[in-house]
Design a protein around this motif. Structure first.
Motif, PDB file in Angstrom:
ATOM      1  N   LEU A   1       0.824  -1.209   0.000  1.00  0.00           N
ATOM      2  CA  LEU A   1       0.000   0.000   0.000  1.00  0.00           C
ATOM      3  C   LEU A   1       0.859   1.259   0.000  1.00  0.00           C
ATOM      4  O   LEU A   1       0.556   2.222  -0.702  1.00  0.00           O
ATOM      5  CB  LEU A   1      -0.924  -0.005   1.221  1.00  0.00           C
ATOM      6  CG  LEU A   1      -2.068  -1.024   1.213  1.00  0.00           C
ATOM      7  CD1 LEU A   1      -2.822  -0.989   2.539  1.00  0.00           C
ATOM      8  CD2 LEU A   1      -3.026  -0.758   0.064  1.00  0.00           C
ATOM      9  N   MET A   2       1.931   1.243   0.776  1.00  0.00           N
ATOM     10  CA  MET A   2       2.830   2.407   0.822  1.00  0.00           C
ATOM     11  C   MET A   2       3.509   2.620  -0.523  1.00  0.00           C
ATOM     12  O   MET A   2       3.653   3.754  -0.984  1.00  0.00           O
ATOM     13  CB  MET A   2       3.863   2.209   1.920  1.00  0.00           C
ATOM     14  CG  MET A   2       3.317   2.276   3.332  1.00  0.00           C
ATOM     15  SD  MET A   2       4.581   1.960   4.594  1.00  0.00           S
ATOM     16  CE  MET A   2       5.700   3.336   4.283  1.00  0.00           C
ATOM     17  N   THR A   3       3.924   1.516  -1.153  1.00  0.00           N
ATOM     18  CA  THR A   3       4.556   1.628  -2.466  1.00  0.00           C
ATOM     19  C   THR A   3       3.577   2.172  -3.495  1.00  0.00           C
ATOM     20  O   THR A   3       3.919   3.059  -4.294  1.00  0.00           O
ATOM     21  CB  THR A   3       5.081   0.257  -2.921  1.00  0.00           C
ATOM     22  OG1 THR A   3       6.002  -0.249  -1.948  1.00  0.00           O
ATOM     23  CG2 THR A   3       5.777   0.365  -4.264  1.00  0.00           C
ATOM     24  N   LYS A   4       2.347   1.662  -3.452  1.00  0.00           N
ATOM     25  CA  LYS A   4       1.321   2.134  -4.381  1.00  0.00           C
ATOM     26  C   LYS A   4       1.013   3.597  -4.143  1.00  0.00           C
ATOM     27  O   LYS A   4       0.846   4.382  -5.089  1.00  0.00           O
ATOM     28  CB  LYS A   4       0.055   1.286  -4.230  1.00  0.00           C
ATOM     29  CG  LYS A   4      -1.046   1.649  -5.199  1.00  0.00           C
ATOM     30  CD  LYS A   4      -2.261   0.754  -5.010  1.00  0.00           C
ATOM     31  CE  LYS A   4      -3.378   1.128  -5.975  1.00  0.00           C
ATOM     32  NZ  LYS A   4      -4.577   0.255  -5.775  1.00  0.00           N
ATOM     33  N   ARG A   5       0.942   3.982  -2.861  1.00  0.00           N
ATOM     34  CA  ARG A   5       0.649   5.369  -2.527  1.00  0.00           C
ATOM     35  C   ARG A   5       1.766   6.291  -3.001  1.00  0.00           C
ATOM     36  O   ARG A   5       1.512   7.386  -3.513  1.00  0.00           O
ATOM     37  CB  ARG A   5       0.479   5.486  -1.010  1.00  0.00           C
ATOM     38  CG  ARG A   5       0.037   6.851  -0.540  1.00  0.00           C
ATOM     39  CD  ARG A   5      -1.347   7.190  -1.033  1.00  0.00           C
ATOM     40  NE  ARG A   5      -1.757   8.518  -0.642  1.00  0.00           N
ATOM     41  CZ  ARG A   5      -2.831   9.133  -1.074  1.00  0.00           C
ATOM     42  NH1 ARG A   5      -3.606   8.526  -1.941  1.00  0.00           N
ATOM     43  NH2 ARG A   5      -3.147  10.327  -0.670  1.00  0.00           N
ATOM     44  N   ARG A   6       3.014   5.858  -2.831  1.00  0.00           N
ATOM     45  CA  ARG A   6       4.150   6.672  -3.256  1.00  0.00           C
ATOM     46  C   ARG A   6       4.150   6.834  -4.778  1.00  0.00           C
ATOM     47  O   ARG A   6       4.408   7.931  -5.301  1.00  0.00           O
ATOM     48  CB  ARG A   6       5.450   6.017  -2.784  1.00  0.00           C
ATOM     49  CG  ARG A   6       6.680   6.858  -3.047  1.00  0.00           C
ATOM     50  CD  ARG A   6       7.847   6.451  -2.167  1.00  0.00           C
ATOM     51  NE  ARG A   6       8.078   5.014  -2.209  1.00  0.00           N
ATOM     52  CZ  ARG A   6       7.861   4.185  -1.182  1.00  0.00           C
ATOM     53  NH1 ARG A   6       7.399   4.669  -0.051  1.00  0.00           N
ATOM     54  NH2 ARG A   6       8.105   2.888  -1.288  1.00  0.00           N
ATOM     55  N   GLU A   7       3.870   5.743  -5.490  1.00  0.00           N
ATOM     56  CA  GLU A   7       3.792   5.826  -6.951  1.00  0.00           C
ATOM     57  C   GLU A   7       2.661   6.743  -7.380  1.00  0.00           C
ATOM     58  O   GLU A   7       2.798   7.511  -8.345  1.00  0.00           O
ATOM     59  CB  GLU A   7       3.596   4.429  -7.536  1.00  0.00           C
ATOM     60  CG  GLU A   7       4.805   3.510  -7.367  1.00  0.00           C
ATOM     61  CD  GLU A   7       4.524   2.102  -7.840  1.00  0.00           C
ATOM     62  OE1 GLU A   7       3.344   1.796  -8.139  1.00  0.00           O
ATOM     63  OE2 GLU A   7       5.468   1.295  -7.919  1.00  0.00           O
ATOM     64  N   GLN A   8       1.537   6.683  -6.646  1.00  0.00           N
ATOM     65  CA  GLN A   8       0.403   7.552  -6.961  1.00  0.00           C
ATOM     66  C   GLN A   8       0.765   9.012  -6.749  1.00  0.00           C
ATOM     67  O   GLN A   8       0.392   9.880  -7.562  1.00  0.00           O
ATOM     68  CB  GLN A   8      -0.787   7.162  -6.070  1.00  0.00           C
ATOM     69  CG  GLN A   8      -2.015   8.043  -6.259  1.00  0.00           C
ATOM     70  CD  GLN A   8      -3.182   7.585  -5.423  1.00  0.00           C
ATOM     71  OE1 GLN A   8      -3.692   6.485  -5.603  1.00  0.00           O
ATOM     72  NE2 GLN A   8      -3.614   8.410  -4.485  1.00  0.00           N
ATOM     73  N   GLN A   9       1.489   9.312  -5.674  1.00  0.00           N
ATOM     74  CA  GLN A   9       1.900  10.688  -5.414  1.00  0.00           C
ATOM     75  C   GLN A   9       2.832  11.204  -6.497  1.00  0.00           C
ATOM     76  O   GLN A   9       2.709  12.353  -6.942  1.00  0.00           O
ATOM     77  CB  GLN A   9       2.588  10.776  -4.046  1.00  0.00           C
ATOM     78  CG  GLN A   9       1.642  10.694  -2.871  1.00  0.00           C
ATOM     79  CD  GLN A   9       2.384  10.839  -1.557  1.00  0.00           C
ATOM     80  OE1 GLN A   9       3.393  10.203  -1.324  1.00  0.00           O
ATOM     81  NE2 GLN A   9       1.865  11.682  -0.683  1.00  0.00           N
ATOM     82  N   ILE A  10       3.765  10.360  -6.933  1.00  0.00           N
ATOM     83  CA  ILE A  10       4.696  10.781  -7.990  1.00  0.00           C
ATOM     84  C   ILE A  10       3.942  11.058  -9.283  1.00  0.00           C
ATOM     85  O   ILE A  10       4.171  12.068  -9.960  1.00  0.00           O
ATOM     86  CB  ILE A  10       5.776   9.696  -8.202  1.00  0.00           C
ATOM     87  CG1 ILE A  10       6.669   9.591  -6.960  1.00  0.00           C
ATOM     88  CG2 ILE A  10       6.629  10.025  -9.436  1.00  0.00           C
ATOM     89  CD1 ILE A  10       7.642   8.439  -7.011  1.00  0.00           C
ATOM     90  N   THR A  11       3.021  10.157  -9.632  1.00  0.00           N
ATOM     91  CA  THR A  11       2.222  10.338 -10.851  1.00  0.00           C
ATOM     92  C   THR A  11       1.389  11.612 -10.765  1.00  0.00           C
ATOM     93  O   THR A  11       1.310  12.391 -11.723  1.00  0.00           O
ATOM     94  CB  THR A  11       1.312   9.134 -11.073  1.00  0.00           C
ATOM     95  OG1 THR A  11       2.100   7.935 -11.136  1.00  0.00           O
ATOM     96  CG2 THR A  11       0.527   9.275 -12.372  1.00  0.00           C
TER      97      THR A  11
END
Length: 323
Positions: A102-112
């Motif tokens: 979830l943290m990895t997905k959230r970080r990728e979402q923030q970058i996008t």
């Protein structure tokens, strides 16, 4: 074995001490001959030793793991405590893996999102720069572009707040629904004027809801931003309310482009821009996603109904808190 002995030598010595004490008492009472007492002591000590050896064997993988000899817990231990520890270990491991995902997905979402947001913010800046070069800086046009910048900054700020924990950033209290809506309309005042679109507000002065003022205003502003973006000049946006014994419903209705039926089930997803967003090229796909996240956090039912070419109706349903 060393770790097991380190943690069990005291119980083992305590058992030997108890057996020895019982043997001495029996010997002193002359109930048995001292030879039989020593025989009893030796057999008892041997049986206790076997018991500790068996206990170690059934938990050997656990103690190897605890002593650092291995980094994995093998399922060979048959004792209930080893099985329970193994089960809890697996639960914690899966929980950590899920949290990491979830943290990895959230970080990728923030970058996008930041990449999209930076790209979107270039548009109003370019417009302002072009108007300045052509000496066309009219107050209304400048206010319109700065409002677009404010909307973008507001989305970025609230996206960051949601990512760090929404529960720590809200305060529930009694709010005048009309005052919150009026404030949200005023933040979009320049856009209403620029687009020649008029808000029609029909909300009772004494209508009260329980919510967070800042987040509720953000949701309303975001819906108004979308309504303004996809409405035709000269139209109106109606903001009305209704009330039952259990709920208060806030409705925001525009008569603009509407949402295609194929897009409607997906408009609350992150980064989904839809057909209208691709046409206008000004959508990050995060507005309604954030509104939906906030609505879930505040226990507000958030629904969207739309018909292409006829308009869109957004409703927020608040549950009343009984005395």
């Amino acid at each position: 074995m060393a770790f097991y002995f380190k943690t069990h030598w005291r119980p083992f010595l305590a058992c030997l001490a108890i057996i020895s004490f019982v043997a001495v008492i029996i010997g002193l009472t002359d109930a048995l001959a001292w030879s039989l007492v020593l025989y009893f002591l030796g057999i008892s000590s041997f049986l206790f030793l076997l018991l500790f050896v068996y206990d170690y064997y059934t938990k050997r993988h656990l103690y190897r793991f605890l002593s650092g000899e291995t980094l994995t817990m093998l399922p060979g231990d048959s004792s209930p405590i080893s099985q329970q520890i193994q089960s809890q270990f697996e639960i914690l491991r899966k929980k950590e893996e899920k949290q990491f995902t979830l943290m990895t997905k959230r970080r990728e979402q923030q970058i996008t999102f930041m990449n999209l947001w930076v790209h979107q913010m270039k548009t109003p800046l370019s417009v302002l720069e072009m108007m300045a070069q052509n000496h066309q800086l009219s107050p209304t046009a400048v206010l319109t572009e700065t409002q677009r910048l404010k909307n973008g900054l507001n989305i970025a700020l609230n996206e960051a707040r949601l990512s760090t924990g929404f529960q720590a950033d809200f305060l529930l209290k009694q709010l005048s629904l009309k005052e919150v809506v009026t404030s949200a309309i005023n933040t979009q005042k320049s856009t209403f004027i620029q687009r020649n679109i008029y808000p029609v507000l029909t909300i009772s002065d004494d209508l009260i809801v329980i919510s967070d003022e800042k987040w509720l205003a953000f949701m309303i502003e975001q819906v108004l931003t979308n309504s303004l973006k996809y409405s035709h000049s000269g139209e109106k946006i109606e903001i009305t309310s209704s009330e039952t014994n259990e709920t208060v419903v806030l409705s925001i209705t525009d008569y603009g482009l509407g949402i295609p039926p194929s897009d409607l089930p997906r408009i609350k997803r992150a980064f989904f821009t839809g057909e209208n967003g691709r046409k206008f090229g000004e959508a990050t796909g995060m507005g309604l996603y954030l509104v939906n996240q906030v609505a879930e956090g505040l226990a507000i039912d958030f629904q969207i109904q739309s018909t292409p070419s006829l308009g869109t109706k957004v409703t927020f349903t608040f549950q009343k808190i009984k005395k």
